[in-house]
Design an enzyme around this catalytic site. Structure first.
Site, short mmCIF file in Angstrom:
data_model
loop_
_atom_site.label_atom_id
_atom_site.label_comp_id
_atom_site.label_asym_id
_atom_site.label_seq_id
_atom_site.Cartn_x
_atom_site.Cartn_y
_atom_site.Cartn_z
N HIS A 257 0.85 -1.20 0.00
CA HIS A 257 0.00 0.00 0.00
C HIS A 257 0.88 1.24 0.00
CE1 HIS A 257 1.23 -0.58 4.17
NE2 HIS A 257 1.09 0.74 4.31
N ASP A 259 0.90 4.84 2.19
CA ASP A 259 0.22 5.49 3.31
C ASP A 259 -0.51 6.71 2.73
OD1 ASP A 259 1.47 3.60 4.94
OD2 ASP A 259 3.17 4.92 5.36
N HIS A 317 4.71 0.12 -0.41
CA HIS A 317 5.51 -0.75 0.47
C HIS A 317 4.65 -1.86 1.06
CE1 HIS A 317 3.86 2.52 2.94
NE2 HIS A 317 3.88 1.68 3.97
N ARG A 327 8.26 -9.95 14.57
CA ARG A 327 8.68 -8.60 14.24
C ARG A 327 7.62 -7.62 14.71
NH1 ARG A 327 7.91 -5.38 9.55
NH2 ARG A 327 9.54 -3.81 9.43
C1 LIG Z 1 -4.53 7.78 10.12
C2 LIG Z 1 -4.70 6.70 9.41
C3 LIG Z 1 -3.74 6.18 8.37
C4 LIG Z 1 -4.21 4.78 8.15
C5 LIG Z 1 -5.71 4.95 8.25
C6 LIG Z 1 -5.85 5.77 9.55
C7 LIG Z 1 -5.60 4.84 10.77
C8 LIG Z 1 -4.65 3.69 10.45
C9 LIG Z 1 -3.66 3.89 9.31
C10 LIG Z 1 -3.22 2.60 8.62
C11 LIG Z 1 -2.11 1.84 9.35
C12 LIG Z 1 -1.69 0.63 8.53
C13 LIG Z 1 -1.57 0.90 7.03
C14 LIG Z 1 -2.75 1.74 6.53
C15 LIG Z 1 -2.71 1.86 5.00
C16 LIG Z 1 -4.03 1.16 7.06
O1 LIG Z 1 -4.71 0.32 6.54
O2 LIG Z 1 -4.30 1.71 8.29
C17 LIG Z 1 -2.74 3.05 7.26
C18 LIG Z 1 -3.79 4.09 6.85
C19 LIG Z 1 -3.34 5.01 5.74
O3 LIG Z 1 -2.20 5.44 5.66
O4 LIG Z 1 -4.19 5.29 4.90
O1 LIG Z 2 5.85 -3.17 9.35
C1 LIG Z 2 6.32 -2.39 8.54
O2 LIG Z 2 7.52 -2.28 8.37
C2 LIG Z 2 5.40 -1.55 7.67
C3 LIG Z 2 4.14 -1.13 8.37
C4 LIG Z 2 3.33 -0.20 7.54
O3 LIG Z 2 3.53 -0.05 6.36
C5 LIG Z 2 2.25 0.58 8.17
O4 LIG Z 2 1.94 0.34 9.35
O5 LIG Z 2 1.69 1.44 7.47
FE LIG Z 3 2.51 1.75 5.59
#
Ligand SMILES: C=C1C[C@]23C[C@H]1CC[C@H]2[C@@]12CCC[C@@](C)(C(=O)O1)[C@H]2[C@@H]3C(=O)O
Ligand SMILES: O=C(O)CCC(=O)C(=O)O
Ligand SMILES: [Fe+2]
Length: 409
Positions: A257, A259, A317, A327
């Site tokens: 994905h 961010d 990533h 991890r």
């Molecule tokens: C503030 C954020 C940013 C979110 C949504 C919300 C709460 C959790 C974050 C994450 C965390 C894990 C990867 C991601 C892709 C996901 O699925 O949840 C992130 C997402 C984003 O970067 O869009």
């Molecule tokens: O675990 C990792 O190194 C990546 C985690 C990640 O991409 C995320 O939490 O948005």
């Molecule tokens: Fe991420």
């Protein structure tokens, strides 16, 4: 055993005990994981060496610019967050995830909630399930949130809250400095930076979200004692070193994905697992980020690509699991205030044209959802760029200037 569709509809409520599994069930087996080679991004390994930025270096801004344009990510050193604090944060997270599932489930994310324990938000878009547990938290609401896990608010609760608050304070201060460094890296002058801050209150209104990841070892086929630090097979046969271990071929810790926010500061344990996507030539590939003690990884998100008019790129990533070593990672996300419209900064656009229309973070998340829906649940997602394409302004359109950014609205 729930059906895959049930898991998909309710991804934050998985009944499956990852740690006890002897094989990867179909619900957790992903296609296409080995479509691109994985190369070592170890420091000094030529063009695939992950860029390193030392914040103490007087030329840090140039290094940030290069890394942000070419990779959308870099390893950050000289950031001032004590290593000893990072170690305490990691130990605290390990302790929290080690709690019984029933304790953690009290904090389970409900439906589309941004915060809570369970799989990450994007899990909703995929029919397969990730091999990890997550917990998204707002640092400003830490204590009430964590009371769900520790209702008696005892010693473990106080200790974990204390360490996370200390960490949050350090990270927020670092994020503010990094934002300024990014603006310098964009080539903005002192007065321009002051102007951007006065107009948009970029740094002041930036919000933070923490996401914790626990990548459980893939199979409980080894005695617990040998699972902690090394692979028994590797040790006995002297045959392989992660990631060449025989089994973690079908499971995936975190689906690839980008961010969505401005940028993320990532802390990872001393076990590699983060892969950054790099386009060819010579070939499309995944670069494995080395675990550098004390370093943080900085990832650029989609809204920063919009803010910088495409100059700084968001990075596609993923995180893989391995068979022997658990991890932990923590992503500290910085993004705009929920009601701020984010569009290309006029100081960056200059005499050119804005490449994206302005929108809020929640609006962007809706666009991303449409992008996933349009392409089917398991779409490879054109390396993360589809949602950004949907908000880009076609140079042939004439309405571009109306959309110029006004981040603070
Ligand atoms: C503030 C954020 C940013 C979110 C949504 C919300 C709460 C959790 C974050 C994450 C965390 C894990 C990867 C991601 C892709 C996901 O699925 O949840 C992130 C997402 C984003 O970067 O869009
Ligand atoms: O675990 C990792 O190194 C990546 C985690 C990640 O991409 C995320 O939490 O948005
Ligand atoms: Fe991420």
């Amino acid at each position: 055993m729930p059906t895959p569709s049930k898991l998909n509809k309710d991804p934050h409520n998985h009944y499956f005990d990852l740690g006890a599994a002897r094989q990867v069930p179909e619900t957790h087996a992903w296609e296409g994981l080995h479509e691109h080679p994985v190369v070592d991004g170890g420091v000094g390994a030529g063009e695939d060496a992950v860029p390193v930025v030392d914040m103490q270096d007087p030329h840090a801004a140039e290094a940030v610019a290069r890394a942000s344009e070419q990779w959308g990510a870099f390893l950050l050193q000289g950031h001032g967050v004590p290593r000893e604090l990072l170690a305490r944060v990691e130990a605290g997270i390990a302790g929290m995830f080690a709690l019984p599932k029933t304790d953690k489930m009290r904090a389970a994310r409900q439906g589309g909630d941004p915060y809570g324990y369970g799989l990450p938000h994007i899990a909703l878009y995929f029919s397969k399930t990730m091999w990890s547990e997550g917990y998204s938290l707002s640092p400003t609401n830490l204590r009430p949130e964590l009371r769900k896990i520790w209702p008696d608010a005892g010693h473990d609760y106080s200790q974990f809250c204390g360490v996370m608050e200390e960490f949050h304070k350090e990270m927020r201060a670092l994020a503010d400095k990094l934002m300024e460094l990014f603006l310098v890296a964009l080539g903005l002058t002192g007065p321009q930076i002051a102007g951007v801050e006065a107009e948009h209150k970029l740094t002041e209104t930036m919000s933070e979200t923490i996401h914790l990841n626990w990548y459980v070892v893939q199979m409980a086929t080894l005695p617990a004692a040998t699972r902690v630090s090394t692979c028994l097979t590797c040790t006995l046969l002297h045959a392989c070193r992660y990631p060449k271990c025989p089994d973690p071929k079908r499971a995936l810790g975190m689906k690839a994905h980008t961010d969505s926010g401005f940028f993320a500061l990532l802390m990872q344990s001393q076990v590699p697992g983060l892969h950054l996507f790099r386009h060819g030539p010579p070939a499309d590939r995944w670069v494995e980020v080395p675990a550098v003690p004390g370093a943080l990884v900085v990832n650029i998100g989609d809204l920063f690509q919009i803010l910088t008019n495409g100059r700084f790129r968001s990075v596609y990533h993923r995180a893989v699991v391995n068979r022997d070593r658990e991890r932990i990672s923590l992503a500290y996300f910085l993004g705009p205030a929920a009601n701020a419209k984010v569009g290309p900064l006029k100081e960056v656009v200059g005499g050119g044209r804005p490449a994206y229309r302005a929108l809020t973070w929640p609006e962007y998340i809706i666009v991303r959802k449409e992008a996933f829906a349009n392409g089917g649940a398991d779409l490879e997602f054109t390396k993360g760029g589809t949602a950004l394409e949907m908000v880009s302004i076609n140079p042939d359109d004439d309405d571009g200037m109306d959309d110029q950014g006004d981040i603070s609205s």
